[in-house]
Design an enzyme around this catalytic site. Sequence first.
Site, PDB file in Angstrom:
ATOM      1  N   ARG A  20       0.841  -1.218   0.000  1.00 49.76           N
ATOM      2  CA  ARG A  20       0.000   0.000   0.000  1.00 49.76           C
ATOM      3  C   ARG A  20       0.872   1.263   0.000  1.00 49.76           C
ATOM      4  O   ARG A  20       0.566   2.254   0.664  1.00 49.76           O
ATOM      5  CB  ARG A  20      -0.929   0.032   1.220  1.00 49.76           C
ATOM      6  CG  ARG A  20      -1.946  -1.077   1.295  1.00 49.76           C
ATOM      7  CD  ARG A  20      -2.967  -1.004   0.157  1.00 49.76           C
ATOM      8  NE  ARG A  20      -4.053  -1.955   0.318  1.00 49.76           N
ATOM      9  CZ  ARG A  20      -4.018  -3.228  -0.121  1.00 49.76           C
ATOM     10  NH1 ARG A  20      -2.963  -3.692  -0.742  1.00 49.76           N
ATOM     11  NH2 ARG A  20      -5.082  -4.007   0.037  1.00 49.76           N
ATOM     12  N   SER A  70     -10.761  -0.694   3.047  1.00 51.93           N
ATOM     13  CA  SER A  70     -10.018  -0.747   4.320  1.00 51.93           C
ATOM     14  C   SER A  70      -9.628   0.672   4.713  1.00 51.93           C
ATOM     15  O   SER A  70      -8.963   1.361   3.943  1.00 51.93           O
ATOM     16  CB  SER A  70      -8.733  -1.566   4.163  1.00 51.93           C
ATOM     17  OG  SER A  70      -9.010  -2.866   3.727  1.00 51.93           O
ATOM     18  N   GLU A  95      -4.976   3.910   5.650  1.00 49.75           N
ATOM     19  CA  GLU A  95      -4.674   3.666   4.238  1.00 49.75           C
ATOM     20  C   GLU A  95      -5.299   4.781   3.403  1.00 49.75           C
ATOM     21  O   GLU A  95      -4.754   5.219   2.392  1.00 49.75           O
ATOM     22  CB  GLU A  95      -5.272   2.313   3.807  1.00 49.75           C
ATOM     23  CG  GLU A  95      -5.140   2.087   2.314  1.00 49.75           C
ATOM     24  CD  GLU A  95      -5.907   0.882   1.789  1.00 49.75           C
ATOM     25  OE1 GLU A  95      -5.701  -0.235   2.292  1.00 49.75           O
ATOM     26  OE2 GLU A  95      -6.699   1.069   0.842  1.00 49.75           O
TER      27      GLU A  95
END
Length: 347
Positions: A171, A246, A342
């Site tokens: 990520r 998420s 995130e």
Amino acid sequence: MNTSITKPPVQENINLSPYNTLRVEAKADQFITISEPSQLLAIYNKDFFKKYSPVILGGGSNVLIKSDLKQPVLKISIPGIEIIHERDKEILIKSGAGVTWHDFVSFCVEKGFGGIENLALIPGTVGAAPIQNIGAYGVELKDTFHSLKAFLPETGEERVFSINECDFGYRDSIFKKSLKGKVIITEVTLRLQKPPHTIEDSYYALQEYFQSNGIKSPTIKDVFNAVVEIRESKLPNPELIGNAGSFFKNPIVEVSVYQKLKQQYPSIPSFEAGAGKIKIPAGWLIEQAGWKGKKVGNVGTYKNQALVLVNHGGATGEEIYEHAMKIRESVKEKFGVELDPEVNVIS
Ligand code: FAD
Ligand code: EPU
């Protein structure tokens, strides 16, 4: 004078709710739709990037807009998919940054080009995919990435980035670190496989799916269908309930930290994360801290996936942010583990 450079359309006082999947009702003073790369140069010529720091927006599926935006929003809508090179075993295929990621995946799977079928149904645009090196079900963008083309707002130049220059991680990429806000991606090129394909089906949820459906040698189409089905059962559809996937990354800890937690919580799930590191699912930590499916005001966590924060309707960006920080604090207090968002917070 270069007559091929056209100015992009500018809209004023725009409600951003249709443009972010958390459905936050923030306003943008100026909303500019970029449908071809030359339009970036057209606004650059007017000193635009020197005066403002515009917000770059793709599909708005990984942003939390905390407040109304005074700075202009550039919505990247550059279209087009083109096969640029074909060999016996592989192809190079490029896509405009504004193409919907899932449409691109579907196109490739239909044509028999393998490598991104595990990334089906991830919302958003192709242009945003390199920003956090999107990943799911055992595959990341970096596994098929060839290069990207970007506009550099500081100089008005175009630059090509090869895979080695992107510094991809979990990520993560250089575009979230030293080049944050300094690059506007206009196209992305991937290297995909022609048959016979290498199938990546090691992720536990895919294994379970193929076993229970009696599929022994899955094709790329089987993987695509499985991923779509699994995702639809776990994740909320942003068309029906506001969310950004998420909200936090899965924390990566030292093995020693994990071992201590494992003694106290024997059922804690874990994944190898290389070189003495372990990835712990944030969804599990959040669930154990008592937040799964819990609603506070207009915000909550999804009933089937505690890592997904949802807007039950009317939540402000500030409210969602505060809720996320409460979850973060409670996980830190219970497990001593720090959660990092995130989602890109914009204010
Ligand atoms: P945006 O949200 O518009 O932007 C994200 C960031 O990228 C912002 O910082 C923005 O400024 C920047 N950006 C966008 N476009 C450009 C551009 N052209 N040039 C430069 N900067 C740009 N992600 C995963 O990795 N795996 C998943 O499995 C996954 N599942 C999801 C499921 C759901 C239901 C949702 C809502 C989200 C999920 N996500 C997942 C997160 C998200 O879909 C991805 O991060 C996606 O790549 C974001 O694309 P976007 O176009 O919506 O980007
Ligand atoms: N879990 C719980 N409770 C929950 C949610 C998960 O205990 O409420 C446990 C599960 O039982 C499982 C583990 O956590 O043992 C992993 O869950 P899951 O397979 O759902 O994956 P995840 O780690 O929660 C990650 C990505 C997703 C990606 C999936 C599939 C991150 C931050 N998230 O989720 O990406 O789709 O794996 O690969 O890495 C996103 O980035 O927005 C996203 C949705």
